[in-house]
Design a protein around this motif. Structure first.
Motif, mmCIF file in Angstrom:
data_model
loop_
_atom_site.group_PDB
_atom_site.id
_atom_site.type_symbol
_atom_site.label_atom_id
_atom_site.label_comp_id
_atom_site.label_asym_id
_atom_site.label_seq_id
_atom_site.Cartn_x
_atom_site.Cartn_y
_atom_site.Cartn_z
ATOM 1 N N VAL A 20 -3.969 -8.243 26.388
ATOM 2 C CA VAL A 20 -2.984 -8.320 27.457
ATOM 3 C C VAL A 20 -1.876 -9.290 27.092
ATOM 4 O O VAL A 20 -2.116 -10.377 26.608
ATOM 5 C CB VAL A 20 -3.651 -8.738 28.794
ATOM 6 N N ASN A 21 -0.635 -8.849 27.315
ATOM 7 C CA ASN A 21 0.537 -9.712 27.145
ATOM 8 C C ASN A 21 1.006 -10.101 28.539
ATOM 9 O O ASN A 21 1.623 -9.300 29.244
ATOM 10 C CB ASN A 21 1.633 -8.967 26.380
ATOM 11 N N LEU A 22 0.697 -11.331 28.934
ATOM 12 C CA LEU A 22 0.993 -11.754 30.300
ATOM 13 C C LEU A 22 2.490 -11.729 30.605
ATOM 14 O O LEU A 22 2.888 -11.463 31.733
ATOM 15 C CB LEU A 22 0.444 -13.164 30.530
ATOM 16 N N ASP A 23 3.303 -11.997 29.597
ATOM 17 C CA ASP A 23 4.747 -12.104 29.850
ATOM 18 C C ASP A 23 5.361 -10.803 30.355
ATOM 19 O O ASP A 23 6.306 -10.824 31.142
ATOM 20 C CB ASP A 23 5.479 -12.554 28.582
ATOM 21 N N LYS A 24 4.819 -9.688 29.922
ATOM 22 C CA LYS A 24 5.439 -8.412 30.310
ATOM 23 C C LYS A 24 5.312 -8.144 31.811
ATOM 24 O O LYS A 24 6.090 -7.383 32.378
ATOM 25 C CB LYS A 24 4.847 -7.255 29.511
ATOM 26 N N TYR A 25 4.359 -8.798 32.462
ATOM 27 C CA TYR A 25 4.204 -8.606 33.910
ATOM 28 C C TYR A 25 5.196 -9.463 34.711
ATOM 29 O O TYR A 25 5.394 -9.223 35.904
ATOM 30 C CB TYR A 25 2.770 -8.925 34.339
ATOM 31 N N ASN B 253 2.371 -6.662 42.888
ATOM 32 C CA ASN B 253 2.111 -5.282 43.334
ATOM 33 C C ASN B 253 1.520 -4.415 42.230
ATOM 34 O O ASN B 253 1.948 -3.270 42.005
ATOM 35 C CB ASN B 253 3.402 -4.645 43.867
ATOM 36 N N LEU B 254 0.522 -4.957 41.530
ATOM 37 C CA LEU B 254 -0.150 -4.186 40.493
ATOM 38 C C LEU B 254 -1.188 -3.259 41.122
ATOM 39 O O LEU B 254 -1.776 -3.576 42.163
ATOM 40 C CB LEU B 254 -0.852 -5.124 39.502
ATOM 41 N N SER B 255 -1.430 -2.149 40.507
ATOM 42 C CA SER B 255 -2.445 -1.219 41.002
ATOM 43 C C SER B 255 -3.838 -1.743 40.668
ATOM 44 O O SER B 255 -4.001 -2.617 39.806
ATOM 45 C CB SER B 255 -2.254 0.151 40.352
ATOM 46 N N ASP B 256 -4.852 -1.188 41.344
ATOM 47 C CA ASP B 256 -6.238 -1.548 41.026
ATOM 48 C C ASP B 256 -6.544 -1.243 39.565
ATOM 49 O O ASP B 256 -7.249 -2.009 38.896
ATOM 50 C CB ASP B 256 -7.212 -0.773 41.918
ATOM 51 N N GLU B 257 -6.013 -0.143 39.100
ATOM 52 C CA GLU B 257 -6.273 0.282 37.720
ATOM 53 C C GLU B 257 -5.733 -0.741 36.711
ATOM 54 O O GLU B 257 -6.424 -1.124 35.764
ATOM 55 C CB GLU B 257 -5.624 1.648 37.473
ATOM 56 N N VAL B 258 -4.505 -1.212 36.953
ATOM 57 C CA VAL B 258 -3.907 -2.202 36.049
ATOM 58 C C VAL B 258 -4.675 -3.519 36.133
ATOM 59 O O VAL B 258 -4.975 -4.148 35.117
ATOM 60 C CB VAL B 258 -2.417 -2.419 36.388
ATOM 61 N N ARG B 259 -5.005 -3.930 37.350
ATOM 62 C CA ARG B 259 -5.750 -5.182 37.499
ATOM 63 C C ARG B 259 -7.092 -5.126 36.791
ATOM 64 O O ARG B 259 -7.481 -6.056 36.087
ATOM 65 C CB ARG B 259 -5.932 -5.495 38.992
ATOM 66 N N GLN B 260 -7.816 -4.010 36.944
ATOM 67 C CA GLN B 260 -9.112 -3.868 36.288
ATOM 68 C C GLN B 260 -8.970 -3.839 34.769
ATOM 69 O O GLN B 260 -9.852 -4.312 34.041
ATOM 70 C CB GLN B 260 -9.801 -2.592 36.781
ATOM 71 N N GLN B 261 -7.843 -3.323 34.311
ATOM 72 C CA GLN B 261 -7.585 -3.234 32.882
ATOM 73 C C GLN B 261 -7.373 -4.627 32.266
ATOM 74 O O GLN B 261 -7.852 -4.920 31.173
ATOM 75 C CB GLN B 261 -6.350 -2.359 32.646
ATOM 76 N N ASP C 37 -9.730 -9.641 29.969
ATOM 77 C CA ASP C 37 -8.988 -10.511 29.061
ATOM 78 C C ASP C 37 -8.486 -11.765 29.772
ATOM 79 O O ASP C 37 -8.492 -12.857 29.206
ATOM 80 C CB ASP C 37 -7.795 -9.760 28.457
ATOM 81 N N LEU C 38 -8.047 -11.612 31.012
ATOM 82 C CA LEU C 38 -7.547 -12.772 31.749
ATOM 83 C C LEU C 38 -8.667 -13.759 32.056
ATOM 84 O O LEU C 38 -8.458 -14.971 32.011
ATOM 85 C CB LEU C 38 -6.865 -12.329 33.043
ATOM 86 N N PRO D 288 -3.568 -19.700 22.625
ATOM 87 C CA PRO D 288 -2.869 -18.673 21.843
ATOM 88 C C PRO D 288 -3.009 -17.296 22.480
ATOM 89 O O PRO D 288 -4.033 -16.973 23.080
ATOM 90 C CB PRO D 288 -3.588 -18.715 20.488
ATOM 91 N N GLN D 289 -1.952 -16.500 22.350
ATOM 92 C CA GLN D 289 -1.963 -15.141 22.917
ATOM 93 C C GLN D 289 -2.670 -14.210 21.937
ATOM 94 O O GLN D 289 -2.039 -13.571 21.100
ATOM 95 C CB GLN D 289 -0.533 -14.673 23.163
ATOM 96 N N VAL D 290 -3.986 -14.167 22.035
ATOM 97 C CA VAL D 290 -4.770 -13.360 21.096
ATOM 98 C C VAL D 290 -5.429 -12.162 21.771
ATOM 99 O O VAL D 290 -5.952 -11.293 21.096
ATOM 100 C CB VAL D 290 -5.871 -14.218 20.428
ATOM 101 N N PHE D 291 -5.402 -12.134 23.089
ATOM 102 C CA PHE D 291 -6.049 -11.031 23.773
ATOM 103 C C PHE D 291 -5.081 -9.864 23.890
ATOM 104 O O PHE D 291 -3.872 -9.998 23.714
ATOM 105 C CB PHE D 291 -6.535 -11.482 25.152
#
Length: 571
Positions: free
Chosen positions: A285-290, A409-417, A421-422, A280-283
């Motif tokens: 982060v919404n993976l679909d938006k990426y 091509n995600l930034s380090d900041e986005v990846r760390q964010q 959750d992932l 279930p998508q409970v965290f």
């Protein structure tokens, strides 16, 4: 005077010469017999392949047409061709020839001996009455056609499987969620009686061949022992019990909070998937938006090209997008073991279909990059679950934050964010799937042991036992039958779990021996041809030359075990 000593010596020498000639004659005879047997087997194999190869391709073409169009005549043709193939394998004289060779133990050439074993198993499972064989094939095809063409009704409107999944993923109204979940089970009523009838026919066939039931026969003839698989699944149950219990308790609190109910009120429709086999998508982060603004197909093409396993020729012949009449699921098919490999998908630009596409292409590259010098009968994966393992190895990447960073091509900041959750999501996903696989394995064993028992009740008992899901009140519906695998992939589901174990074993080997690191989380394979080369040489090219555990040991240094999966996801 006669020299008695010389006479005795001459007699002994003569006897020894005669004995030597006799032994030599026996050895020559045995050698000749062995050579004749091996030559006879080689000739049989060549004639068999000449018969079976064009039929197998035609059957796959017919099945492909059926799956991509939903046409009834295509399903009928597919069933007829499958029946022709199975009739070849049901030939009693040919089976007797193979059985004689096998029991003689005179075949010493390793490749011939391996092909003999494969042929023997395939012939054995088809040594059944032709009327019974036809009934099984036709009924199986009929059930699959119903699955492929059935569309459930929700609020008076026909809906697709993707639409139901969207509701279960995003809808917050509890009544609407329940209605969508119930719609996902409607196909169960349509096929349940036929599945039970098919189970009984399969059992009848297996028992005529001396097996307890069809489940036992399926495992044994796919070179798996029931006790061996029971032990592995028991280990999975033991390893995952406490981690799953703790994770499920936390998950239930989040879901109850999201739907404004108590934990005690949670029911199957609150878990975002009709069977609670997905996370279930409970965290946060919404993976679909990426993925929604990216073409998942193009991402996959670039990724596989970067590890020198190009997939353009596979995709060129594939069927990738949703339409009426088309099979709503996904699969891969190798049409000729000579490079004609295709996948069927119903792609959307979201994480779920990114995973599915990587998964199916994992199957496809296993088939595509075989070794053409390996005999036709051995030019396929070592086992059903080893191709599942490779598919899962790649499918897992869709939610790996480091892989996502590189391909999106995600930034380090986005990846760390998104990383915390992932990581939780990946661990929970594996736990949820492991417990779901235990439901499927144990229910199916019970189904074939006694198909006349109350299966509806048994299903929910096992769901509650292994998944800790509270059954719906007063529900007596064949919800189990809405799972297509019982009909078209019988006694198969445990191989998905074995595939997960194999995927972890491969990943840990690649991490330690190719990347020479212990940090398995950061190993993504992106633009690293060493990964493709390793898989081609150690996993793909041997094909079925070795039994599955022998291939795994040669490829990873160890036979299959739960430890690598546990160290990756449970510790």
């Amino acid at each position: 005077m006669l020299n008695i000593k010389a006479g005795v010596n001459q007699t002994v020498e003569g006897a020894m010469r005669l004995m030597g000639i006799l032994i030599l004659s026996i050895l020559l005879f045995v050698s000749c017999q062995k050579q004749n047997r091996e030559e006879a087997l080689q000739q049989f194999i060549e004639q068999h392949v000449a018969k079976i190869k064009p039929l197998e391709k035609a059957a796959k073409e017919a099945y492909w047409e059926a799956a991509t169009t939903g046409r009834q005549e295509a399903y009928k043709k597919s069933a007829e061709l499958e029946l022709k193939i199975r009739k070849i394998y049901s030939n009693p004289q040919e089976f007797a020839f193979l059985k004689d060779l096998k029991t003689s133990k005179k075949i010493k050439d390793p490749l011939l001996k391996r092909q003999l074993q494969i042929l023997y198993n395939r012939y054995l499972q088809n040594q059944i009455d032709s009327t019974l064989l036809r009934q099984m094939v036709e009924l199986s095809s009929k059930i699959e056609e119903k699955f492929s063409t059935f569309r459930p009704t929700l609020n008076g409107k026909k809906v697709t499987n993707n639409e139901i999944l969207e509701i279960l993923k995003n809808e917050t109204d509890n009544a609407r969620r329940k209605a969508a979940w119930e719609a996902s089970k409607q196909v169960g009523r349509v096929v349940a009686d036929d599945i039970i009838k098919l189970v009984k026919l399969r059992n009848q066939a297996a028992q005529k061949l001396g097996f307890e039931n069809y489940h036992t026969m399926s495992l044994e003839l796919s070179e798996q022992r029931v006790k061996q698989i029971d032990r592995i699944m028991w280990d999975v149950a033991e390893y995952t019990l406490e981690p799953f219990y703790n994770s499920k308790r936390a998950l239930d609190q989040l879901l109850a909070q999201k739907y404004h109910i108590s934990v005690q009120q949670l029911r199957p429709w609150h878990y975002h998937d009709p069977f609670f086999q997905e996370t279930p998508q409970v965290f946060q982060v919404n993976l679909d938006k990426y993925y929604e603004n990216n073409d998942v197909k193009e991402i996959a093409v670039k990724f596989f090209a970067g590890i020198e396993l190009p997939v353009e020729s596979i995709l060129a012949k594939s069927d990738l997008y949703e339409r009426d009449g088309k099979n709503p699921h996904a699969f891969c098919e190798d049409f000729d073991r000579e490079g004609d490999v295709r996948i069927l998908c119903n792609l959307k630009n979201n994480e779920s279909w990114m995973e599915t596409l990587l998964h199916e292409l994992g199957h496809a590259v296993y088939d595509k990059y075989n070794d053409p010098s390996v005999p036709y009968l051995l030019r396929e994966p070592a086992h059903i679950f080893t191709t599942e393992g490779v598919a899962m190895l790649f499918g897992r990447l869709s939610r790996n934050p480091f892989w996502m960073q590189q391909v999106l091509n995600l930034s380090d900041e986005v990846r760390q964010q998104i990383e915390p959750d992932l990581n939780r999501y990946m661990r929970l996903k594996q736990l949820i799937f492991a417990r779901w696989a235990l439901v499927m394995y144990n229910f199916e064993k019970a189904l074939y042991k006694n198909p006349d028992r109350n299966l509806n009740k048994l299903w929910w008992k096992m769901v509650q036992q292994y998944q800790l899901v509270t059954p719906p009140e007063n529900r007596d519906e064949p919800d189990w039958a809405s799972k297509i695998h019982f009909a078209i992939a019988p006694c198969y589901y445990h191989n998905y779990m074995l595939g997960e174990l194999f995927a972890s074993q491969l990943h840990m080997y690649i991490t330690h021996h190719i990347y020479k690191t212990k940090n398995w989380q950061k190993v993504t394979y992106v633009n690293d041809p060493r990964v493709g080369q390793y898989l081609k040489e150690k996993v793909f090219k041997p094909g079925k030359t070795y039994p599955w555990n022998q291939m795994i040991e040669k490829a990873t240094g160890s036979k299959l075990k739960v430890d690598y999966f546990a160290s990756q996801f449970l510790e």
